[in-house]
Design an enzyme around this catalytic site. Structure first.
Site, mmCIF file in Angstrom:
data_model
loop_
_atom_site.group_PDB
_atom_site.id
_atom_site.type_symbol
_atom_site.label_atom_id
_atom_site.label_comp_id
_atom_site.label_asym_id
_atom_site.label_seq_id
_atom_site.Cartn_x
_atom_site.Cartn_y
_atom_site.Cartn_z
ATOM 1 N N ASP A 189 -16.760 -4.073 18.325
ATOM 2 C CA ASP A 189 -15.528 -3.476 18.852
ATOM 3 C C ASP A 189 -15.423 -2.031 18.371
ATOM 4 O OD1 ASP A 189 -12.958 -3.666 20.260
ATOM 5 O OD2 ASP A 189 -12.065 -3.444 18.267
ATOM 6 N N GLU A 229 -18.025 6.459 18.098
ATOM 7 C CA GLU A 229 -17.055 6.089 19.142
ATOM 8 C C GLU A 229 -16.070 7.207 19.477
ATOM 9 O OE1 GLU A 229 -15.132 2.716 17.097
ATOM 10 O OE2 GLU A 229 -13.279 3.888 17.111
ATOM 11 N N THR A 259 -15.951 -5.692 13.902
ATOM 12 C CA THR A 259 -14.684 -5.226 14.470
ATOM 13 C C THR A 259 -13.956 -4.368 13.438
ATOM 14 O OG1 THR A 259 -13.481 -7.190 13.730
ATOM 15 C CG2 THR A 259 -14.410 -7.280 15.950
ATOM 16 N N SER A 260 -14.693 -3.891 12.438
ATOM 17 C CA SER A 260 -14.025 -3.166 11.351
ATOM 18 C C SER A 260 -14.111 -1.652 11.552
ATOM 19 C CB SER A 260 -14.610 -3.597 10.013
ATOM 20 O OG SER A 260 -13.799 -3.129 8.978
ATOM 21 N N ARG A 261 -15.221 -1.052 11.193
ATOM 22 C CA ARG A 261 -15.448 0.374 11.442
ATOM 23 C C ARG A 261 -16.911 0.571 11.787
ATOM 24 N NH1 ARG A 261 -10.889 0.727 12.202
ATOM 25 N NH2 ARG A 261 -9.294 2.017 11.230
ATOM 26 N N LYS A 308 -6.813 -9.202 4.641
ATOM 27 C CA LYS A 308 -5.873 -9.793 5.601
ATOM 28 C C LYS A 308 -6.598 -10.329 6.852
ATOM 29 C CE LYS A 308 -3.519 -5.927 5.184
ATOM 30 N NZ LYS A 308 -4.023 -5.458 3.894
ATOM 31 N N ILE A 309 -7.489 -9.508 7.433
ATOM 32 C CA ILE A 309 -8.153 -9.923 8.678
ATOM 33 C C ILE A 309 -9.217 -10.982 8.396
ATOM 34 C CG2 ILE A 309 -9.603 -9.133 10.597
ATOM 35 C CD1 ILE A 309 -8.059 -6.397 10.343
ATOM 36 N N HIS A 331 -12.879 -0.670 20.844
ATOM 37 C CA HIS A 331 -11.849 -0.609 19.786
ATOM 38 C C HIS A 331 -10.503 -1.135 20.315
ATOM 39 C CE1 HIS A 331 -11.219 1.483 15.700
ATOM 40 N NE2 HIS A 331 -10.320 0.526 15.848
ATOM 41 N N GLN A 332 -10.547 -2.356 20.811
ATOM 42 C CA GLN A 332 -9.337 -2.956 21.378
ATOM 43 C C GLN A 332 -8.856 -4.168 20.589
ATOM 44 O OE1 GLN A 332 -11.276 -4.555 25.246
ATOM 45 N NE2 GLN A 332 -9.882 -6.201 24.674
ATOM 46 N N ALA A 333 -9.524 -4.429 19.450
ATOM 47 C CA ALA A 333 -9.175 -5.651 18.707
ATOM 48 C C ALA A 333 -7.699 -5.646 18.289
ATOM 49 C CB ALA A 333 -10.080 -5.814 17.493
ATOM 50 N N PHE A 334 -7.175 -4.463 18.021
ATOM 51 C CA PHE A 334 -5.774 -4.369 17.545
ATOM 52 C C PHE A 334 -4.783 -4.505 18.701
ATOM 53 C CE2 PHE A 334 -4.131 -0.370 19.249
ATOM 54 C CZ PHE A 334 -5.285 0.157 19.812
HETATM 55 P P1 NAD Z 1 -7.748 -5.418 3.757
HETATM 56 O O1 NAD Z 1 -7.588 -4.227 2.886
HETATM 57 O O2 NAD Z 1 -6.652 -6.438 3.788
HETATM 58 O O3 NAD Z 1 -9.103 -6.186 3.366
HETATM 59 C C1 NAD Z 1 -10.310 -5.533 3.154
HETATM 60 C C2 NAD Z 1 -11.127 -6.393 2.194
HETATM 61 O O4 NAD Z 1 -12.410 -5.809 2.065
HETATM 62 C C3 NAD Z 1 -10.526 -6.479 0.791
HETATM 63 O O5 NAD Z 1 -10.437 -7.830 0.376
HETATM 64 C C4 NAD Z 1 -11.513 -5.707 -0.072
HETATM 65 O O6 NAD Z 1 -11.616 -6.195 -1.402
HETATM 66 C C5 NAD Z 1 -12.800 -5.935 0.698
HETATM 67 N N1 NAD Z 1 -13.862 -4.998 0.380
HETATM 68 C C6 NAD Z 1 -13.771 -3.693 -0.006
HETATM 69 N N2 NAD Z 1 -14.992 -3.190 -0.226
HETATM 70 C C7 NAD Z 1 -15.870 -4.200 0.025
HETATM 71 C C8 NAD Z 1 -17.291 -4.305 -0.047
HETATM 72 N N3 NAD Z 1 -18.046 -3.275 -0.424
HETATM 73 N N4 NAD Z 1 -17.856 -5.485 0.283
HETATM 74 C C9 NAD Z 1 -17.092 -6.542 0.655
HETATM 75 N N5 NAD Z 1 -15.749 -6.503 0.718
HETATM 76 C C10 NAD Z 1 -15.157 -5.348 0.404
HETATM 77 O O7 NAD Z 1 -8.045 -4.855 5.210
HETATM 78 P P2 NAD Z 1 -7.808 -5.593 6.604
HETATM 79 O O8 NAD Z 1 -6.430 -5.388 7.061
HETATM 80 O O9 NAD Z 1 -8.345 -6.977 6.505
HETATM 81 O O10 NAD Z 1 -8.743 -4.706 7.543
HETATM 82 C C11 NAD Z 1 -10.161 -4.677 7.387
HETATM 83 C C12 NAD Z 1 -10.725 -3.547 8.215
HETATM 84 O O11 NAD Z 1 -10.534 -3.837 9.597
HETATM 85 C C13 NAD Z 1 -10.001 -2.197 8.027
HETATM 86 O O12 NAD Z 1 -10.550 -1.494 6.951
HETATM 87 C C14 NAD Z 1 -10.230 -1.515 9.334
HETATM 88 O O13 NAD Z 1 -11.348 -0.672 9.209
HETATM 89 C C15 NAD Z 1 -10.563 -2.632 10.312
HETATM 90 N N6 NAD Z 1 -9.605 -2.723 11.414
HETATM 91 C C16 NAD Z 1 -10.087 -2.691 12.695
HETATM 92 C C17 NAD Z 1 -9.216 -2.794 13.766
HETATM 93 C C18 NAD Z 1 -9.689 -2.796 15.207
HETATM 94 O O14 NAD Z 1 -8.875 -2.651 16.121
HETATM 95 N N7 NAD Z 1 -10.980 -2.977 15.465
HETATM 96 C C19 NAD Z 1 -7.847 -2.910 13.526
HETATM 97 C C20 NAD Z 1 -7.389 -2.960 12.215
HETATM 98 C C21 NAD Z 1 -8.280 -2.867 11.164
#
Ligand code: NAD
Length: 330
Positions: A258, A263, A232-234, A154-155, A295-298
């Site tokens: 982020d 953290e 900005t993921s984890r 999604k992101i 961690h403010q992206a959300f």
């Molecule tokens: P999502 O589940 O829609 O998409 C994740 C994608 O990653 C999927 O398409 C999946 O197939 C792919 N994936 C899984 N393992 C993989 C790998 N080894 N290599 C490459 N791709 C791989 O998730 P999303 O909603 O897009 O969110 C992504 C991440 O963003 C979340 O897991 C979360 O950790 C992080 N996040 C961060 C914040 C923030 O405030 N910083 C907020 C929301 C989410």
């Protein structure tokens, strides 16, 4: 349901209380982060509402089970902080908010890219000091640059859309191809090729055992000289000491974060009156080509509203023995 909300901030209370006006659950807000030292505060609650840095370890789940907790309602998308195997064994259901605003995170991601590229923070400081010189502020056109998106869920897909608007060439790595990304012209390649060709690498995959330290010293070595890395993921997707070495060597040109592996000890709190004890984090702060947000992206109005409404909806569905569709399988 009787719900204890851990790691609660005034903004959580505001949005969750507003969403609860219709749902009618009994919410008990606690500032404490959920971990082994605070889990007893969950006594007499049937549900626990937790956030990204709450730690639902085996021990915590054991204590929750003895208190009769039946539901963990995560008010976030990621669930890497929950021992899902133990939750399943104890019959504790786990629900989450899989999507609340991919735009919030994607837009913040791109704001990090732009601020790093155009040295916006440094420029702003200079102007306040009356220094109007441009030396050291040279950026590059995003147009025509190659961006590599790791994880096109999604992101990642929204990041692709935005960068497409800038005229970037888009590469991606994911086990599953997203047709919306393909329609934008995103080219799927293997990770080494993405690292080798991208001017900007941005991480949007979840933290899983197989993605832990996905960006390690080996990955940094594969990247283009002077490339930009954005996470900005984890935090634990990145091996921070390896990335610091890349910055010291000049191999990495820019780093935007982020999230940070450690953290939990820092983010979401005002620590301005304390000495920073994390030497790795302190080293990151010494680089002028590193930009960190906590961690403010959300953190947008739309996202907080959606998080609150989905979380309350998840709790109501559980109470009414209905599937919400947001269950996390162990
Ligand atoms: P999502 O589940 O829609 O998409 C994740 C994608 O990653 C999927 O398409 C999946 O197939 C792919 N994936 C899984 N393992 C993989 C790998 N080894 N290599 C490459 N791709 C791989 O998730 P999303 O909603 O897009 O969110 C992504 C991440 O963003 C979340 O897991 C979360 O950790 C992080 N996040 C961060 C914040 C923030 O405030 N910083 C907020 C929301 C989410």
């Amino acid at each position: 349901m009787n719900v204890v909300v851990f790691s609660s901030k005034p903004y959580d209370e505001k949005y969750l209380s507003a969403a609860n006006a219709q749902a009618g659950h009994k919410l008990h807000f606690l500032e404490a982060r959920l971990d082994e030292s605070t889990c007893t505060l969950a006594a007499q609650h049937a549900a626990v509402c937790a956030f990204v840095n709450d730690r639902l370890t085996t021990h915590v789940l054991h204590v929750l089970k003895t208190f009769g907790v039946r539901l963990i309602a995560l008010r976030c998308a990621g669930f890497n902080n929950v021992d899902l195997k133990t939750a399943k064994e104890y019959g504790i259901a786990v629900v989450r908010v899989p999507a609340y605003s991919p735009h919030a995170v994607a837009e913040h991601t791109v704001s990090l890219m732009l601020a790093l590229n155009r040295k916006t923070v440094r420029a702003s400081h200079r102007i306040r000091e009356g220094n109007f010189a441009l030396d050291g502020l040279l950026g590059f056109d995003m147009h025509g640059r190659t961006a590599g998106i790791v994880g096109t869920g999604k992101i990642g897909a929204v990041v692709a859309e935005i960068l497409k608007g800038f005229g970037c060439r888009l590469l991606a790595f994911d086990m599953f191809r997203n047709p919306a990304c393909e329609a934008l012209g995103v080219k799927y390649v293997e990770l080494p090729e993405l690292l080798a060709q991208s001017d900007i690498v941005t991480l949007h995959c979840p933290l899983l055992p197989e993605t832990y330290h996905l960006i390690n010293g080996f990955a940094v070595a594969q990247m283009k000289d002077g490339a930009m890395l954005i996470n900005t993921s984890r935090g634990a997707l990145v091996d921070t000491p390896a990335v610091i070495q890349g910055l010291k060597d000049g191999k990495l040109g820019y780093l935007g974060l982020d999230v940070y592996e450690e953290e939990g000890e820092l983010f979401f709190e005002d620590k301005s009156g304390q000495l920073l004890q994390d030497d790795v984090f302190a080293r990151l702060l010494t680089f002028s080509n590193v930009l960190i947000t906590g961690h403010q992206a959300f953190f947008t109005e739309e996202a907080l509203r959606n998080i609150a409404e989905t979380t309350l909806g998840n709790i109501t569905a559980f109470e009414q023995c209905r599937a919400s569709g947001n269950e996390v399988k162990g």
